[in-house]
Design a protein around this motif. Structure first.
Motif, short mmCIF file in Angstrom:
data_model
loop_
_atom_site.label_atom_id
_atom_site.label_comp_id
_atom_site.label_asym_id
_atom_site.label_seq_id
_atom_site.Cartn_x
_atom_site.Cartn_y
_atom_site.Cartn_z
N ALA A 133 14.69 -21.40 19.28
CA ALA A 133 15.71 -22.32 19.79
C ALA A 133 17.10 -21.72 19.60
O ALA A 133 17.95 -21.80 20.50
N ALA A 134 17.31 -21.06 18.43
CA ALA A 134 18.64 -20.47 18.17
C ALA A 134 18.91 -19.34 19.14
O ALA A 134 20.01 -19.20 19.69
N SER A 135 17.87 -18.50 19.41
CA SER A 135 18.11 -17.36 20.31
C SER A 135 18.32 -17.83 21.75
O SER A 135 19.10 -17.26 22.50
N GLN A 136 17.64 -18.93 22.12
CA GLN A 136 17.85 -19.45 23.48
C GLN A 136 19.27 -19.97 23.64
O GLN A 136 19.93 -19.73 24.65
N SER A 137 19.76 -20.64 22.59
CA SER A 137 21.12 -21.19 22.74
C SER A 137 22.16 -20.09 22.70
O SER A 137 23.24 -20.22 23.26
N SER A 138 21.83 -18.91 22.03
CA SER A 138 22.82 -17.82 22.01
C SER A 138 22.59 -16.84 23.16
O SER A 138 23.28 -15.84 23.29
N GLY A 139 21.53 -17.04 23.95
CA GLY A 139 21.28 -16.21 25.13
C GLY A 139 20.54 -14.91 24.85
O GLY A 139 20.29 -14.13 25.74
N THR A 140 20.10 -14.62 23.58
CA THR A 140 19.33 -13.40 23.30
C THR A 140 17.84 -13.70 23.48
O THR A 140 17.42 -14.86 23.50
N ALA A 141 17.03 -12.63 23.57
CA ALA A 141 15.62 -12.82 23.89
C ALA A 141 14.86 -13.51 22.76
O ALA A 141 14.02 -14.35 22.98
N GLY A 142 15.16 -13.16 21.48
CA GLY A 142 14.49 -13.78 20.34
C GLY A 142 13.06 -13.29 20.20
O GLY A 142 12.60 -12.47 21.00
N PRO A 143 12.36 -13.81 19.16
CA PRO A 143 10.99 -13.35 18.91
C PRO A 143 10.05 -13.87 20.01
O PRO A 143 10.36 -14.85 20.67
N PRO A 144 8.89 -13.16 20.21
CA PRO A 144 7.96 -13.61 21.25
C PRO A 144 7.45 -15.02 20.94
O PRO A 144 7.36 -15.42 19.79
N ARG A 145 7.11 -15.75 22.02
CA ARG A 145 6.59 -17.12 21.85
C ARG A 145 5.24 -17.09 21.14
O ARG A 145 4.39 -16.25 21.43
N ALA A 146 5.05 -18.02 20.23
CA ALA A 146 3.73 -18.16 19.62
C ALA A 146 2.80 -18.76 20.66
O ALA A 146 3.27 -19.39 21.61
N PRO A 147 1.47 -18.53 20.52
CA PRO A 147 0.55 -19.15 21.48
C PRO A 147 0.77 -20.67 21.50
O PRO A 147 1.19 -21.24 20.50
N ALA A 148 0.46 -21.28 22.66
CA ALA A 148 0.71 -22.73 22.78
C ALA A 148 -0.05 -23.51 21.70
O ALA A 148 -1.21 -23.24 21.43
N VAL A 149 0.65 -24.45 21.07
CA VAL A 149 0.04 -25.29 20.03
C VAL A 149 0.25 -26.73 20.48
O VAL A 149 1.35 -27.09 20.89
N PRO A 150 -0.79 -27.54 20.43
CA PRO A 150 -0.59 -28.93 20.85
C PRO A 150 0.52 -29.59 20.04
O PRO A 150 0.72 -29.27 18.87
N ASP A 151 1.24 -30.51 20.69
CA ASP A 151 2.39 -31.17 20.05
C ASP A 151 2.07 -31.74 18.69
O ASP A 151 2.84 -31.66 17.76
N GLU A 152 0.86 -32.36 18.59
CA GLU A 152 0.59 -33.06 17.33
C GLU A 152 0.44 -32.09 16.16
O GLU A 152 0.64 -32.45 15.02
N VAL A 153 0.09 -30.83 16.44
CA VAL A 153 0.01 -29.85 15.35
C VAL A 153 1.42 -29.38 15.00
O VAL A 153 1.77 -29.23 13.84
N ALA A 154 2.24 -29.19 16.04
CA ALA A 154 3.61 -28.75 15.77
C ALA A 154 4.34 -29.82 14.99
O ALA A 154 5.16 -29.54 14.18
#
Ligand code: 3HC
Length: 330
Positions: A309-330
């Motif tokens: 979220a921080a890298s998206q708001s600053s416009g840098t690529a940031g770390p790769p996305r983790a595999p999709a996790v259902p909302d209730e686990v997150a």
């Protein structure tokens, strides 16, 4: 603290309004709430064990589904209460450690074993019945987050009491053996349920202060009496005998007279010498250790999500996305 803060606090209490987390409060008020809310939360979580013991052996699929829902509710109650305690500046992890190393208590009642299926009925009827009598006044407790958590908890507790009553009602209309099993459970759970309300007022450490702060609205003895007055007519409907030969209606006072519980036994159980104390805490400690990987994974996932979220708001690529996790686990 300046005297204006103290005055504002006292005026809020006197006006029957609520103290909120952002408000100034005396340190002793904060400590009292942390102690009581944490003990309450721990009781809900430890209280899952005696009934959980019967999920696999409930006599029908419907009874099993109801019991599962009830035990799940207790977990939810624990979570609301830990969240309420956190608003006072303690972490849930810290509270859990205080339970596991014995610095904080949980209710005496959960240190008794559930020997038969009728015990699940007696817990619902008597223990949840006592919990409702004790906890409905907490919906008007002076600390806002605790009072609001209690509103939802009490709604669920009344479902719990009905399910216990229903189990005993079915058993007392069954075979002689089933009736005897129901009576035996009531005989064993009656005095521990009376003891749940705490020591008598004359020797209760916190009642006076907690009532002045409107954390507690009624004393331990007052609520114990209210419970007995509520339960006696219900026992008649069920057709079970309460195991107290001194039980007698006093027409002058309008209350049932009863034999108080053995307070030496209550203090022994509170200090760790009840029939199931060791088993309950050992189970909780094992669950805590075995759940370490879940906590670590949740923390790692939250850190990744925050970094993304921080890298998206600053416009840098940031770390790769983790595999999709259902909302209730997150
Ligand atoms: N079990 C364990 N400890 C108890 C107790 C009990 N039944 N009754 C009292 N105690 C402890 C108190 O915590 C206090 O210990 P401390 O000073 O070392 O911290 C000491 O004994 C003296 O008692 P007091 O009367 O002075 O304490 P309180 O003013 O806190 O009153 C209480 C005790 C009535 C239990 C009050 O804390 C309360 O109303 N708590 C909120 C409700 C709660 O925690 N209920 C537990 C059951 S939860 C439940 O039943 C779940 C449901 O799903 C069945």
């Amino acid at each position: 603290m300046d005297s204006a803060e103290q005055e504002a606090f006292e005026a809020t209490i006197a006006a029957d309004s609520t103290i909120e987390p952002r408000d100034w409060m005396p340190e002793e008020y904060r400590r009292t709430l942390i102690r009581q809310i944490a003990q309450h939360a721990h009781s809900e979580i430890i209280g899952m064990q005696p009934e959980g013991n019967w999920i696999g052996r409930a006599p029908t699929l419907a009874r099993k589904a109801i019991l599962l829902a009830k035990v799940q509710d207790e977990a939810g109650h624990g979570l609301y209460l830990y969240a309420a305690a956190e608003t006072l500046g303690v972490s849930r992890d810290d509270l859990e450690r205080r339970l596991l190393d014995g610095r904080q208590k949980y209710s005496s009642i959960f240190n008794y074993p559930t020997l038969t299926w009728a015990d699940v009925g007696a817990i619902g009827w008597l223990v949840d019945g006592a919990a409702i009598v004790n906890q409905v006044p907490l919906c008007r407790c002076s600390y806002g987050p605790y009072a609001r958590a209690m509103i939802r908890i009490c709604k669920e507790e009344s479902f719990h009491q009905r399910q216990g009553f229903d189990i005993l009602y079915t058993l007392t209309r069954g075979t002689d053996e089933q009736r005897a099993m129901a009576q035996d459970a009531v005989d064993r759970w009656w005095y521990p349920s009376l003891a749940m309300f705490g020591p008598p007022d004359a020797i209760s450490t916190h009642t006076e202060r907690s009532m002045a702060w409107r954390i507690k609205r009624f004393s331990n003895d007052h609520l114990r009496q209210k419970f007995v007055d509520m339960i006696v007519p219900q026992a008649e409907v069920l057709g079970v005998r309460l195991p107290d030969p001194a039980l007698r209606f006093n027409a002058k006072t309008g209350h049932w007279e009863f034999t108080p519980p053995d307070y030496d036994e209550l203090f022994a159980v509170i200090s760790g010498r009840g029939p199931a104390n060791r088993q309950r805490l050992t189970h909780r400690r094992t669950a805590y250790e075995e759940g370490a990987w879940v906590r670590e994974a949740a923390v790692a996932y939250a850190a990744k999500a925050a970094a993304r979220a921080a890298s998206q708001s600053s416009g840098t690529a940031g770390p790769p996305r983790a595999p999709a996790v259902p909302d209730e686990v997150a």
